[in-house]
Design a protein around this motif. Sequence first.
Motif, PDB file in Angstrom:
ATOM      1  N   GLU A  20       0.853  -1.181   0.000  1.00 44.63           N
ATOM      2  CA  GLU A  20       0.000   0.000   0.000  1.00 44.63           C
ATOM      3  C   GLU A  20       0.900   1.245   0.000  1.00 44.63           C
ATOM      4  OE1 GLU A  20      -2.658  -0.168   3.255  1.00 44.63           O
ATOM      5  OE2 GLU A  20      -3.738  -1.942   2.551  1.00 44.63           O
ATOM      6  N   THR A  26       2.228   4.829   0.099  1.00 43.83           N
ATOM      7  CA  THR A  26       1.580   6.016   0.651  1.00 43.83           C
ATOM      8  C   THR A  26       2.504   7.218   0.512  1.00 43.83           C
ATOM      9  OG1 THR A  26       0.384   4.650   2.244  1.00 43.83           O
ATOM     10  CG2 THR A  26       0.483   7.033   2.676  1.00 43.83           C
ATOM     11  N   LYS A  40      -0.839  -0.595  -9.236  1.00 42.16           N
ATOM     12  CA  LYS A  40      -1.064  -0.392  -7.804  1.00 42.16           C
ATOM     13  C   LYS A  40      -1.823   0.914  -7.565  1.00 42.16           C
ATOM     14  CE  LYS A  40       3.033  -2.878  -6.142  1.00 42.16           C
ATOM     15  NZ  LYS A  40       4.236  -2.786  -5.278  1.00 42.16           N
ATOM     16  N   THR A  41      -2.432   1.021  -6.395  1.00 42.23           N
ATOM     17  CA  THR A  41      -3.152   2.226  -5.999  1.00 42.23           C
ATOM     18  C   THR A  41      -2.318   2.974  -4.970  1.00 42.23           C
ATOM     19  OG1 THR A  41      -5.306   1.199  -6.399  1.00 42.23           O
ATOM     20  CG2 THR A  41      -5.259   3.150  -4.973  1.00 42.23           C
ATOM     21  N   ARG A  57      -1.843   5.861  -2.232  1.00 40.60           N
ATOM     22  CA  ARG A  57      -2.635   6.653  -1.272  1.00 40.60           C
ATOM     23  C   ARG A  57      -1.888   7.946  -0.951  1.00 40.60           C
ATOM     24  NH1 ARG A  57      -3.763   6.551   4.704  1.00 40.60           N
ATOM     25  NH2 ARG A  57      -1.916   5.250   4.894  1.00 40.60           N
ATOM     26  N   GLU A  89      -7.382  12.068   2.775  1.00 39.47           N
ATOM     27  CA  GLU A  89      -6.644  11.135   1.938  1.00 39.47           C
ATOM     28  C   GLU A  89      -7.343  11.000   0.582  1.00 39.47           C
ATOM     29  OE1 GLU A  89      -8.642   6.989   3.656  1.00 39.47           O
ATOM     30  OE2 GLU A  89      -6.514   7.434   4.012  1.00 39.47           O
ATOM     31  N   PHE A  99      -6.913   8.611  -3.368  1.00 37.16           N
ATOM     32  CA  PHE A  99      -6.349   7.401  -3.967  1.00 37.16           C
ATOM     33  C   PHE A  99      -6.225   7.588  -5.481  1.00 37.16           C
ATOM     34  CE2 PHE A  99      -8.437   6.207  -0.077  1.00 37.16           C
ATOM     35  CZ  PHE A  99      -7.520   5.362   0.542  1.00 37.16           C
ATOM     36  N   HIS A 100      -5.154   7.042  -6.020  1.00 34.16           N
ATOM     37  CA  HIS A 100      -4.913   7.131  -7.464  1.00 34.16           C
ATOM     38  C   HIS A 100      -4.261   5.824  -7.934  1.00 34.16           C
ATOM     39  CE1 HIS A 100      -4.216   9.007 -11.376  1.00 34.16           C
ATOM     40  NE2 HIS A 100      -3.045   8.391 -11.358  1.00 34.16           N
ATOM     41  N   GLU A 101      -4.825   5.240  -8.971  1.00 37.15           N
ATOM     42  CA  GLU A 101      -4.285   3.990  -9.524  1.00 37.15           C
ATOM     43  C   GLU A 101      -3.324   4.322 -10.676  1.00 37.15           C
ATOM     44  OE1 GLU A 101      -5.754  -0.236 -11.584  1.00 37.15           O
ATOM     45  OE2 GLU A 101      -7.214   1.222 -10.809  1.00 37.15           O
ATOM     46  N   SER A 106      -8.545  12.708  -7.032  1.00 33.10           N
ATOM     47  CA  SER A 106      -7.272  12.408  -7.689  1.00 33.10           C
ATOM     48  C   SER A 106      -7.526  12.267  -9.171  1.00 33.10           C
ATOM     49  CB  SER A 106      -6.669  11.118  -7.126  1.00 33.10           C
ATOM     50  OG  SER A 106      -5.555  10.733  -7.891  1.00 33.10           O
TER      51      SER A 106
END
Length: 470
Positions: free
Chosen positions: A385, A387, A419-420, A422, A429, A431-433, A459
């Motif tokens: 994950e 970040t 991946k995503t 954060r 927060e 999120f962006h893939e 995002s």
Amino acid sequence: MQQATKKNQPTQRLKFLLSLTLAAMLSTCLQTSVFATSQGTVLTVNPALNVSETVDEDYPPDENNEAEPTWVWHPISVVNEPLNGFNAVRRTYALPPDVNPATISTADFEMFGQQFTIAYVLQQPTSDESFIEMRETVTIETRSRNLYDILPYLEQEIWFERDGFAGTLVLDIHSITSEVAGTTRHTSTATRQRTFPHLSSPDNSLIPRTITDGGTTFHLSTVEWQSSSTASVDGHPVASSHTAHATFTAQVTQTRTTGYTVSAEYVGTVFRTTQGKTLFTAIFYGEPIIEIWLEEPEAEPVIDIPVEQDYAPTAQEQGNINDSGNALTTVLTVLGVLLALGALGTGGFFVARHFMGYNVTVYSIDGPREIVKAGKIKLDVTNPEPTIMLDDVTAKNPAQTDRYIIQIASRAAAKLTGKTVRVVLHDQEAFHEIPATAKGTPVYEFEVNFSDDDESGASTGVGALGGDAL
């Protein structure tokens, strides 16, 4: 902030110790080189090939007046060949431009039992060509720092000419840099809209007089009321709930950039042609020598009386002294080189470890056009994950905005595809893939918006950049 400072204290101490070690190693290398130079190294001076000392018998040199050496240029080649029915000798000399050709020898000489006399001299000039790699910096003024806006104002090639060197230099696009040349301050009125539903009555006192957005305080300007629902009282509809649409205003001062100073480097190879040595060829013709033998009285023997002289080392002893001094110098030089290589290796590891580990660059968006670099972050691409914490860079960012542009280096973007990521700012927060198209591009960037207009954080990917961002 205090916890972050405590965590950074061991790293700062480690950097200080590594810097101190590097300085000590460089000082040791310098002392070793000075020590090697200060040793009793034997300097052997060989006489010049083209110089010979002549002494005038009428005025012999004394201790206070030594005879100056007379330069005699020796030929670079001597050829003996038949020429025009004579046995000819060709002597070729290479003289610098500042040397008088009269210094070459044209006197008669004997060889092969013949007397050779000068016939004529040939002259042939030559030239020398040298080249160097040159980098020339050009500075221009522009109103934009965008690469595509700057390129039309830069020539792709320029002609360079200096100190006799000339040639064409080509623009190095990766060397283009820009700096802010000037700014202006502009004051304007900013507005914010707020909605207050489910109010019992259309009373302005129920509306707050001020609100705060992005560190700026806005004051209540106008209020528009709207009935949300109605109830029946004695058969007549009566509004039971009201909604207020309030407008708040504030005077905001913004700094705008008026222009940029752009610097670019042009690289290439430049050449210089200079006058070289002049070849002089002296032709001598030979004639047979007719010898006549005459009897001469015998000379009386000369008795040599030995004279005591101060002791001087022999050639072999002097050679041994020279070899000892040269061997000591070689050992000290090798030791200095090894220490220098060790110091450079330690310094390179230090720089690579502490200054080249960043793979994420953060830019803040302040207003509709102003983009300011906030800082750099090292993102752990191996984390399931990944970040990006914006708290550290926003603390150093004077804009204090809620919109940011995240740029990920190609080496990190290639490992984050699919991946995503954060992005965290304080208690918010987003999120962006990372898409598969980010792999293989120099820089991948996307925008994150934490403004109040989007409470959850937005995002938006803006694609992979085709070149380095300025």
